[in-house]
Design a protein around this motif. Structure first.
Motif, PDB file in Angstrom:
ATOM      1  N   TYR A  20     -22.857 -35.258   0.745  1.00 33.70           N
ATOM      2  CA  TYR A  20     -23.159 -34.780   2.102  1.00 33.70           C
ATOM      3  C   TYR A  20     -22.145 -33.723   2.536  1.00 33.70           C
ATOM      4  O   TYR A  20     -20.944 -33.876   2.364  1.00 33.70           O
ATOM      5  N   LYS A  21     -22.659 -32.649   3.132  1.00 34.04           N
ATOM      6  CA  LYS A  21     -21.801 -31.605   3.707  1.00 34.04           C
ATOM      7  C   LYS A  21     -22.271 -31.291   5.121  1.00 34.04           C
ATOM      8  O   LYS A  21     -23.473 -31.099   5.350  1.00 34.04           O
ATOM      9  N   ASP A  22     -21.344 -31.276   6.033  1.00 32.89           N
ATOM     10  CA  ASP A  22     -21.630 -30.848   7.402  1.00 32.89           C
ATOM     11  C   ASP A  22     -21.547 -29.332   7.404  1.00 32.89           C
ATOM     12  O   ASP A  22     -20.527 -28.735   7.731  1.00 32.89           O
ATOM     13  N   GLN A  23     -22.649 -28.709   7.022  1.00 32.94           N
ATOM     14  CA  GLN A  23     -22.632 -27.259   6.795  1.00 32.94           C
ATOM     15  C   GLN A  23     -22.436 -26.470   8.085  1.00 32.94           C
ATOM     16  O   GLN A  23     -21.909 -25.354   8.068  1.00 32.94           O
ATOM     17  N   LYS A  24     -22.856 -27.042   9.195  1.00 33.55           N
ATOM     18  CA  LYS A  24     -22.739 -26.328  10.465  1.00 33.55           C
ATOM     19  C   LYS A  24     -21.303 -26.322  10.976  1.00 33.55           C
ATOM     20  O   LYS A  24     -20.769 -25.299  11.391  1.00 33.55           O
ATOM     21  N   ALA A  25     -20.638 -27.478  10.909  1.00 29.99           N
ATOM     22  CA  ALA A  25     -19.271 -27.594  11.441  1.00 29.99           C
ATOM     23  C   ALA A  25     -18.209 -27.281  10.396  1.00 29.99           C
ATOM     24  O   ALA A  25     -17.084 -26.933  10.741  1.00 29.99           O
ATOM     25  N   GLY A  26     -18.546 -27.417   9.120  1.00 27.37           N
ATOM     26  CA  GLY A  26     -17.586 -27.123   8.064  1.00 27.37           C
ATOM     27  C   GLY A  26     -16.331 -27.964   8.165  1.00 27.37           C
ATOM     28  O   GLY A  26     -16.384 -29.165   8.414  1.00 27.37           O
ATOM     29  N   SER A  27     -15.176 -27.329   7.999  1.00 25.82           N
ATOM     30  CA  SER A  27     -13.913 -28.063   7.988  1.00 25.82           C
ATOM     31  C   SER A  27     -13.513 -28.578   9.365  1.00 25.82           C
ATOM     32  O   SER A  27     -12.563 -29.350   9.483  1.00 25.82           O
ATOM     33  N   LYS A  28     -14.239 -28.188  10.408  1.00 30.61           N
ATOM     34  CA  LYS A  28     -13.985 -28.723  11.743  1.00 30.61           C
ATOM     35  C   LYS A  28     -14.664 -30.081  11.942  1.00 30.61           C
ATOM     36  O   LYS A  28     -14.448 -30.742  12.949  1.00 30.61           O
ATOM     37  N   SER A  29     -15.472 -30.458  10.994  1.00 28.33           N
ATOM     38  CA  SER A  29     -16.234 -31.693  11.125  1.00 28.33           C
ATOM     39  C   SER A  29     -15.361 -32.911  10.837  1.00 28.33           C
ATOM     40  O   SER A  29     -14.633 -32.949   9.846  1.00 28.33           O
ATOM     41  N   LYS A  30     -15.484 -33.941  11.664  1.00 22.45           N
ATOM     42  CA  LYS A  30     -14.748 -35.186  11.429  1.00 22.45           C
ATOM     43  C   LYS A  30     -15.331 -35.984  10.281  1.00 22.45           C
ATOM     44  O   LYS A  30     -14.746 -36.984   9.868  1.00 22.45           O
ATOM     45  N   TYR A  31     -16.469 -35.560   9.757  1.00 26.33           N
ATOM     46  CA  TYR A  31     -17.131 -36.296   8.681  1.00 26.33           C
ATOM     47  C   TYR A  31     -16.771 -35.762   7.290  1.00 26.33           C
ATOM     48  O   TYR A  31     -17.259 -36.291   6.298  1.00 26.33           O
ATOM     49  N   MET A  32     -15.946 -34.727   7.214  1.00 29.07           N
ATOM     50  CA  MET A  32     -15.697 -34.083   5.923  1.00 29.07           C
ATOM     51  C   MET A  32     -14.308 -34.355   5.370  1.00 29.07           C
ATOM     52  O   MET A  32     -13.818 -33.611   4.517  1.00 29.07           O
ATOM     53  N   PHE A  33     -13.677 -35.442   5.805  1.00 32.65           N
ATOM     54  CA  PHE A  33     -12.368 -35.791   5.267  1.00 32.65           C
ATOM     55  C   PHE A  33     -12.392 -37.165   4.610  1.00 32.65           C
ATOM     56  O   PHE A  33     -11.359 -37.779   4.384  1.00 32.65           O
ATOM     57  N   ARG A  34     -13.606 -37.632   4.300  1.00 32.48           N
ATOM     58  CA  ARG A  34     -13.751 -38.873   3.540  1.00 32.48           C
ATOM     59  C   ARG A  34     -13.394 -38.598   2.071  1.00 32.48           C
ATOM     60  O   ARG A  34     -13.395 -37.443   1.643  1.00 32.48           O
ATOM     61  N   PRO A  35     -13.090 -39.621   1.277  1.00 34.33           N
ATOM     62  CA  PRO A  35     -12.802 -39.401  -0.145  1.00 34.33           C
ATOM     63  C   PRO A  35     -14.018 -38.857  -0.871  1.00 34.33           C
ATOM     64  O   PRO A  35     -15.155 -39.184  -0.524  1.00 34.33           O
ATOM     65  N   ASN A  36     -13.791 -38.029  -1.868  1.00 41.08           N
ATOM     66  CA  ASN A  36     -14.915 -37.403  -2.566  1.00 41.08           C
ATOM     67  C   ASN A  36     -14.460 -36.919  -3.937  1.00 41.08           C
ATOM     68  O   ASN A  36     -13.363 -37.233  -4.387  1.00 41.08           O
ATOM     69  N   GLY A  37     -15.328 -36.181  -4.596  1.00 38.92           N
ATOM     70  CA  GLY A  37     -14.973 -35.518  -5.840  1.00 38.92           C
ATOM     71  C   GLY A  37     -14.853 -36.421  -7.051  1.00 38.92           C
ATOM     72  O   GLY A  37     -14.224 -36.069  -8.044  1.00 38.92           O
ATOM     73  N   GLY A  38     -15.463 -37.627  -6.987  1.00 39.76           N
ATOM     74  CA  GLY A  38     -15.360 -38.551  -8.108  1.00 39.76           C
ATOM     75  C   GLY A  38     -14.105 -39.392  -8.077  1.00 39.76           C
ATOM     76  O   GLY A  38     -13.704 -39.955  -9.099  1.00 39.76           O
ATOM     77  N   THR A  39     -13.476 -39.512  -6.903  1.00 39.25           N
ATOM     78  CA  THR A  39     -12.291 -40.358  -6.812  1.00 39.25           C
ATOM     79  C   THR A  39     -12.687 -41.830  -6.827  1.00 39.25           C
ATOM     80  O   THR A  39     -13.814 -42.195  -6.511  1.00 39.25           O
ATOM     81  N   LEU A  40     -11.736 -42.660  -7.180  1.00 37.99           N
ATOM     82  CA  LEU A  40     -11.911 -44.103  -7.135  1.00 37.99           C
ATOM     83  C   LEU A  40     -11.545 -44.539  -5.710  1.00 37.99           C
ATOM     84  O   LEU A  40     -10.386 -44.601  -5.359  1.00 37.99           O
ATOM     85  N   SER A  41     -12.565 -44.824  -4.909  1.00 39.81           N
ATOM     86  CA  SER A  41     -12.326 -45.062  -3.488  1.00 39.81           C
ATOM     87  C   SER A  41     -12.023 -46.517  -3.166  1.00 39.81           C
ATOM     88  O   SER A  41     -11.548 -46.812  -2.061  1.00 39.81           O
ATOM     89  N   TYR A  42     -12.288 -47.417  -4.093  1.00 38.78           N
ATOM     90  CA  TYR A  42     -11.959 -48.832  -3.868  1.00 38.78           C
ATOM     91  C   TYR A  42     -11.785 -49.475  -5.235  1.00 38.78           C
ATOM     92  O   TYR A  42     -12.649 -49.349  -6.100  1.00 38.78           O
ATOM     93  N   LEU A  43     -10.639 -50.129  -5.436  1.00 34.01           N
ATOM     94  CA  LEU A  43     -10.376 -50.847  -6.688  1.00 34.01           C
ATOM     95  C   LEU A  43      -9.898 -52.247  -6.329  1.00 34.01           C
ATOM     96  O   LEU A  43      -8.867 -52.413  -5.669  1.00 34.01           O
ATOM     97  N   TRP A  44     -10.655 -53.219  -6.774  1.00 32.77           N
ATOM     98  CA  TRP A  44     -10.414 -54.622  -6.434  1.00 32.77           C
ATOM     99  C   TRP A  44     -10.187 -55.402  -7.717  1.00 32.77           C
ATOM    100  O   TRP A  44     -10.794 -55.100  -8.757  1.00 32.77           O
ATOM    101  N   VAL A  45      -9.320 -56.422  -7.649  1.00 26.83           N
ATOM    102  CA  VAL A  45      -8.976 -57.205  -8.828  1.00 26.83           C
ATOM    103  C   VAL A  45      -9.225 -58.684  -8.546  1.00 26.83           C
ATOM    104  O   VAL A  45      -8.789 -59.220  -7.512  1.00 26.83           O
ATOM    105  N   GLU A  46      -9.895 -59.345  -9.452  1.00 27.83           N
ATOM    106  CA  GLU A  46     -10.176 -60.780  -9.336  1.00 27.83           C
ATOM    107  C   GLU A  46      -8.873 -61.559  -9.188  1.00 27.83           C
ATOM    108  O   GLU A  46      -7.932 -61.376  -9.952  1.00 27.83           O
ATOM    109  N   GLY A  47      -8.829 -62.415  -8.197  1.00 24.61           N
ATOM    110  CA  GLY A  47      -7.648 -63.233  -7.979  1.00 24.61           C
ATOM    111  C   GLY A  47      -6.471 -62.504  -7.356  1.00 24.61           C
ATOM    112  O   GLY A  47      -5.400 -63.087  -7.186  1.00 24.61           O
ATOM    113  N   HIS A  48      -6.669 -61.254  -6.989  1.00 22.22           N
ATOM    114  CA  HIS A  48      -5.589 -60.448  -6.413  1.00 22.22           C
ATOM    115  C   HIS A  48      -6.012 -59.792  -5.111  1.00 22.22           C
ATOM    116  O   HIS A  48      -5.266 -59.797  -4.126  1.00 22.22           O
TER     117      HIS A  48
END
Length: 599
Positions: free
Chosen positions: A379-407
């Motif tokens: 998703y891209k907020d094409q109208k607001a661009g970098s002024k958009s509050k929605y465009m600073f979420r993690p992206n680009g294939g990053t690991l956004s959540y890593l959870w470990v059993e028992g930890h």
């Protein structure tokens, strides 16, 4: 289940009751004091419904009095056009939330009200319903408000018999489900396109939109909408992690992600309770998320912003998470039909699978010991661009959540750059660092990272040895989505006992020093130690881990600016491990492979 819902509801209602002003302040009698914001939030009066249900459960007059006073104060704050402002802001879309809670509370305690109160309530509710009838549509508000208004107007129709309310509720419901994609995700939470909003947010769907649509469907008998919600819920269930946390790491409104849900959205118990008869796993998901929510209730009784709230804040949180979760639990208590339900394991408790949501470019992986989310949501907020509050979420294939059993959580994401687009909802946090794992560099032209890559290409595979592979290709970009001159290929291998990352950098127009940053959640007692130039240990928590660079000419740095690695949402403190990569002396590529393994 009803006992569990009631237990936490009464705990939160008791906290809210202690914050309510009484007759000693006649002008504000019934309002709830927010000691964090120093504001009387009009939305906090939605506690009228949790108070009413708490009265139904206990029979205690103090809850009935609290409900009556909250309603009286809320009615006194109504604008001439029938709306309520979301004080201290001017937004009036929350009128649908406030009206719905009044309607539900009226159903519960109208027999306890005086004739004068009934008249006052009904007059205010009709004015608010008329306002919503006039203004509510996707061009006016984010889609969660539209979805909620479907049931609000349906309930208003039941109270008043006004047919136009029911007609508009049906129109809005059909409009909302028309914005669902093929897997039931609703496109309408972010920035505006031509008119209506676009973008998907799992948190607001599970905690607001889907139960709103579902309750509308059950109220009116709209089978088309009910079937769409049922199908969507089957998919959304996958985002409840084994410990009950809700994975909204990737959604466009993840800037309010708390891990138990969202800071200003209601909660998932209402949704799961509404459909609990259809799949035993829904009750399991609801219960496990409730347990996770309970672990985020602070000693003073308020719900915090995340697991480490007391460690990263010296002040109490805003009351929003407390009253929103209370109203959600009040609905869940009312919707739940059975006292006891059998426990059925969640999909995420089973291991040995990978799932690529190709409609989202989001991947989930579950091995024996690890569960992970990799996001390339485009998703891209094409109208607001970098002024958009929605465009600073993690992206680009990053690991956004890593959870470990028992930890529990080993890594969680946060916004790439912290800001306060809604000052009421975002606390001051100067200098905080991003917790999302990232590949980045800074030079005279700015800051370039894979987290600003909204066009990454993701691919998945199941390997012969039972492990799983996720690949992401893209460019390191700045906040305006402009290439900096370094491409990356990021390959994950998820096995039972380790997660491995291989990063291949291609220098085509720039030759900077690139830094890979891997922040780790500092669970109580954890300690990070640099053993040598290739090995770091993480120990002292429930599990011990070894971080090892296996390939590449790179330097490990631990703890640089460590005090700044925390975030308000989710409230987490982390510790950074960095891999510094010099530009190639020959050729145009550099490769680094490293592994996070259970010791």
């Amino acid at each position: 289940m009803k006992k569990e819902y009631a237990a936490t509801l009464l705990q939160l209602s008791g906290t809210l009751l202690a914050l309510q002003t009484d007759e000693k302040e006649p002008a504000n009698c019934g309002a709830l004091v927010c000691k964090s914001c120093h504001v009387l939030h009009t939305r906090a009066a939605e506690a009228v419904y949790p108070f009413a249900v708490s009265y139904m459960i206990t029979g205690e007059q103090r809850y009935l009095k609290a409900a009556r006073n909250a309603a009286s104060w809320l009615i006194s704050q109504q604008q001439p056009d029938g709306s309520w402002k979301e004080t201290p802001e001017e937004w009036t879309g929350t009128t649908t939330d406030q009206l719905l809670m009044l309607l539900l509370a009226y159903d519960a305690i109208s027999g306890e009200l005086t004739e004068h109160e009934k008249t006052s309530w009904n007059t205010a509710m009709v004015k608010a319903a008329d306002y919503l009838y006039k203004v509510m549509k996707p061009e006016f508000a984010s889609i969660n408000y539209v979805a909620t208004t479907t049931v609000t107007l349906a309930k208003a129709h039941r109270l008043t018999g006004t047919e136009r309310y029911l007609t508009r509720a049906r129109e809005l419901a059909r409009r909302t489900v028309s914005k669902m994609d093929e897997k039931g995700f609703i496109n309408g939470e972010g920035g505006r396109g031509v008119g209506a909003k676009l973008g998907i947010d799992l948190g607001y769907e599970m905690e607001m939109s889907l139960w709103g649509l579902g309750l509308y469907a059950k109220t009116t008998g709209d089978t088309l909408v009910s079937n769409r919600v049922r199908d969507a819920l089957k998919t959304h269930l996958s985002f409840i992690y084994p410990d009950g946390s809700m994975d909204n790491s990737w959604g466009i409104r993840s800037n309010k992600w708390t891990m138990y849900g969202g800071a200003t959205s209601d909660g998932c118990q209402a949704l799961f309770a509404l459909y609990a008869d259809e799949d035993q796993r829904y009750a399991s998901a609801s219960y496990k998320n409730l347990l996770f929510l309970r672990s985020n209730i602070l000693p003073g009784g308020l719900v915090g912003y995340g697991p480490h709230h007391a460690r990263v804040f010296e002040t109490q949180p805003c009351i929003y998470p407390t009253f929103t979760k209370a109203k959600n639990l009040a609905m869940a208590y009312q919707f739940e039909k059975k006292d006891v339900r059998p426990y059925q394991p969640l999909p995420t408790e089973q291991w040995g699978w990978i799932r690529h949501f190709d409609n989202l470019d989001v991947v989930q992986v579950r091995t024996k010991n690890f569960m992970a989310t990799v996001t390339g949501y485009r998703y891209k907020d094409q109208k607001a661009g970098s002024k958009s509050k929605y465009m600073f979420r993690p992206n680009g294939g990053t690991l956004s959540y890593l959870w470990v059993e028992g930890h529990g959580a080993l890594q969680v994401s946060s916004v790439t750059e912290y800001s306060r687009p809604e000052p009421m909802s975002f606390p001051e946090a100067p200098g905080v660092k991003c917790l999302s794992p990232q590949i980045a560099y800074r030079d005279s032209l700015g800051y370039f990272t894979n987290l600003f890559e909204s066009d990454a290409r993701l691919a998945t595979a199941t390997l012969d040895n039972g492990s799983f592979r996720v690949q992401a290709h893209g460019e390191l970009k700045n906040r305006d989505w402009i290439n900096g001159g370094v491409a990356y290929a990021l390959t994950y291998t998820f096995a039972d006992d380790f997660v491995e990352k291989k990063v291949v950098l291609t220098y085509h127009d720039a030759f900077p020093t690139v830094v890979i940053t891997e922040p780790f959640v500092m669970q109580p007692g954890m300690k990070v130690s640099l053993i040598n130039d290739r090995i770091v240990t993480l120990q002292g928590g429930k599990k011990h881990f070894v971080f090892t660079t296996m390939e590449g000419d790179a330097r490990i740095i631990t703890g640089r600016d460590a005090d700044h690695y925390w975030t308000p949402y989710p409230a987490i403190r982390a510790f950074p491990v960095e891999i510094e990569i010099a530009p190639p002396k020959k050729g145009f590529t550099q490769t680094v492979t490293y592994r996070i393994a259970l010791k």
